[in-house]
Scaffold this active site. Structure first.
Site, PDB file in Angstrom:
ATOM      1  N   LYS A   1      -3.586   3.247  -2.408  1.00  0.00           N
ATOM      2  CA  LYS A   1      -4.786   4.087  -2.526  1.00  0.00           C
ATOM      3  C   LYS A   1      -4.482   5.406  -1.852  1.00  0.00           C
ATOM      4  O   LYS A   1      -4.249   5.447  -0.655  1.00  0.00           O
ATOM      5  CB  LYS A   1      -5.962   3.474  -1.752  1.00  0.00           C
ATOM      6  CG  LYS A   1      -6.404   2.138  -2.212  1.00  0.00           C
ATOM      7  CD  LYS A   1      -7.604   1.705  -1.381  1.00  0.00           C
ATOM      8  CE  LYS A   1      -7.956   0.274  -1.660  1.00  0.00           C
ATOM      9  NZ  LYS A   1      -7.674  -0.653  -0.593  1.00  0.00           N
TER      10      LYS A   1
ATOM     11  N   ASP B   1       0.810  -1.218   0.000  1.00  0.00           N
ATOM     12  CA  ASP B   1       0.000   0.000   0.000  1.00  0.00           C
ATOM     13  C   ASP B   1       0.847   1.275   0.000  1.00  0.00           C
ATOM     14  O   ASP B   1       2.046   1.247   0.271  1.00  0.00           O
ATOM     15  CB  ASP B   1      -0.868   0.028   1.271  1.00  0.00           C
ATOM     16  CG  ASP B   1      -2.098  -0.850   1.122  1.00  0.00           C
ATOM     17  OD1 ASP B   1      -2.423  -1.218  -0.007  1.00  0.00           O
ATOM     18  OD2 ASP B   1      -2.719  -1.155   2.165  1.00  0.00           O
TER      19      ASP B   1
ATOM     20  N   MET C   1      -7.856   9.448   8.783  1.00  0.00           N
ATOM     21  CA  MET C   1      -8.410   9.988   7.529  1.00  0.00           C
ATOM     22  C   MET C   1      -9.331  11.177   7.801  1.00  0.00           C
ATOM     23  O   MET C   1     -10.390  11.301   7.186  1.00  0.00           O
ATOM     24  CB  MET C   1      -9.179   8.888   6.758  1.00  0.00           C
ATOM     25  CG  MET C   1      -8.294   7.742   6.338  1.00  0.00           C
ATOM     26  SD  MET C   1      -9.210   6.327   5.737  1.00  0.00           S
ATOM     27  CE  MET C   1      -9.699   5.523   7.249  1.00  0.00           C
TER      28      MET C   1
HETATM   29  C1  LIG Z   1      -6.713   3.595   5.378  1.00  0.00           C
HETATM   30  S1  LIG Z   1      -6.159   4.111   6.960  1.00  0.00           S
HETATM   31  C2  LIG Z   1      -5.143   2.760   7.359  1.00  0.00           C
HETATM   32  C3  LIG Z   1      -4.793   2.683   8.825  1.00  0.00           C
HETATM   33  C4  LIG Z   1      -3.829   1.565   9.125  1.00  0.00           C
HETATM   34  N1  LIG Z   1      -4.433   0.277   8.847  1.00  0.00           N
HETATM   35  C5  LIG Z   1      -3.340   1.592  10.557  1.00  0.00           C
HETATM   36  O1  LIG Z   1      -3.620   0.656  11.328  1.00  0.00           O
HETATM   37  O2  LIG Z   1      -2.627   2.544  10.913  1.00  0.00           O
HETATM   38  C6  LIG Z   1      -5.006   5.350   6.506  1.00  0.00           C
HETATM   39  C7  LIG Z   1      -4.967   6.501   7.490  1.00  0.00           C
HETATM   40  O3  LIG Z   1      -4.197   6.138   8.651  1.00  0.00           O
HETATM   41  C8  LIG Z   1      -3.531   7.272   9.149  1.00  0.00           C
HETATM   42  N2  LIG Z   1      -2.085   7.016   9.077  1.00  0.00           N
HETATM   43  C9  LIG Z   1      -1.498   5.859   8.746  1.00  0.00           C
HETATM   44  N3  LIG Z   1      -0.151   5.959   8.839  1.00  0.00           N
HETATM   45  C10 LIG Z   1       0.106   7.218   9.247  1.00  0.00           C
HETATM   46  C11 LIG Z   1       1.295   7.939   9.546  1.00  0.00           C
HETATM   47  N4  LIG Z   1       2.498   7.374   9.452  1.00  0.00           N
HETATM   48  N5  LIG Z   1       1.183   9.220   9.967  1.00  0.00           N
HETATM   49  C12 LIG Z   1      -0.026   9.798  10.099  1.00  0.00           C
HETATM   50  N6  LIG Z   1      -1.181   9.171   9.832  1.00  0.00           N
HETATM   51  C13 LIG Z   1      -1.123   7.897   9.417  1.00  0.00           C
HETATM   52  C14 LIG Z   1      -3.937   8.459   8.279  1.00  0.00           C
HETATM   53  O4  LIG Z   1      -5.075   9.052   8.871  1.00  0.00           O
HETATM   54  C15 LIG Z   1      -4.293   7.750   6.994  1.00  0.00           C
HETATM   55  O5  LIG Z   1      -5.153   8.538   6.194  1.00  0.00           O
END
Ligand SMILES: C[S@@+](CC[C@H](N)C(=O)[O-])C[C@H]1O[C@@H](n2cnc3c(N)ncnc32)[C@H](O)[C@@H]1O
Length: 259
Positions: free
Chosen positions: A60, A38, A173
């Protein structure tokens, strides 16, 4: 399960910092024939793959999907039906806003063997790297993880109920809806002065944090030109950052605004 098919591992890549991946994930990356990864996965992790493995980017970004979810599910099925060992590498944890269940249901439908390997979710690790504990004795005994971009539309989350029930709120998000979320929480009873942190690319060297309040977050975000991907942390725990961050992390942190 169909014995002629390969196996799919849904693997959490952790929040960003390549050292925050599990030993099990590394072992699987070493043996995978195909890796589908991803947008938010740290590409350094792909160095664990063997030279012949096929690496496929299926990222995505908001409104920009390399593969629609249905096609991605079909890809997993396709490779498994060709007997491959597949790692489906997902940012954070596969079951936290990761559509992991949807992919597994498709595998079950085709009798394909699978395993889930949890990862460290960004909702806990990203605030931690900024010195923000999501719970703290006497300050926050509850935490809610919520999407700011629900699949069934903006009204699917009961922000008013959450304003009353949860001390800390971690929004995934949520950047494009931050202003609306802040006003809903205030309408639900949270103080306008409740601290808010927006953390972008958390745990990566380029991580950035903007701190504000529910009242000012929308204005401050616009002023700073703040962009996703980011997590929004709402609650008194944000105040710990001043004390704890310098002691916890050596990663460079750009502070956009500090209120
Ligand atoms: C589709 S979700 C996936 C979350 C992921 N499965 C998790 O457990 O962290 C994606 C969102 O996670 C958050 N996110 C994931 N990694 C991040 C990071 N390194 N820094 C800030 N936000 C993050 C953001 O809000 C991003 O839009």
């Amino acid at each position: 399960m169909n014995p002629n098919c390969g196996k799919v591992y849904l693997v959490g890549a952790g929040p960003g910092d390549a050292d925050l991946v599990t030993v099990k994930a590394v072992k699987l990356l070493r043996k995978a024939d195909v890796v589908l990864y991803d947008y938010l996965v740290n590409k350094e992790l792909l160095d664990y793959c063997h030279p012949e493995s096929e690496l496929i980017y299926v990222g995505k970004k908001k409104d920009k999907h390399t593969y629609p979810q249905e096609e991605l599910n079909e890809l997993l099925v396709h490779y498994a039906q060709h007997g491959k060992t597949i790692v489906r590498l997902k940012g954070g944890d596969p079951f936290v806003f990761g559509r992991g269940a949807e992919e597994i249901l498709k595998l079950i439908e085709h009798q394909i063997d699978y395993e889930v390997v949890p990862g460290i979710t960004s909702g806990v690790a990203v605030p931690a790297y900024m010195g923000i504990p999501v719970t703290a004795r006497h300050v926050a005994s509850s935490v809610t993880f919520v999407t700011g971009h629900p699949a069934s539309g903006n009204d699917a989350v009961d922000w008013h109920a959450m304003a009353k029930a949860s001390d800390t709120i971690v929004v995934y998000m949520g950047v494009s809806n931050a202003g609306r979320i802040a006003s809903e929480l205030c309408a639900g009873g949270k103080s306008e002065d409740t601290p808010v942190a927006l953390i972008r690319w958390g745990t990566y060297p380029q991580q950035e944090m903007l701190t504000s309040t529910l009242k000012s977050i929308e204005y401050d975000m616009q002023k700073a030109g703040f962009k996703p991907p980011a997590l929004m942390v709402i609650g008194e725990v944000v105040k710990f950052s001043n004390q704890l961050k310098p002691l916890i992390q050596s990663v460079n942190t750009k502070e956009l605004i500090h209120v």
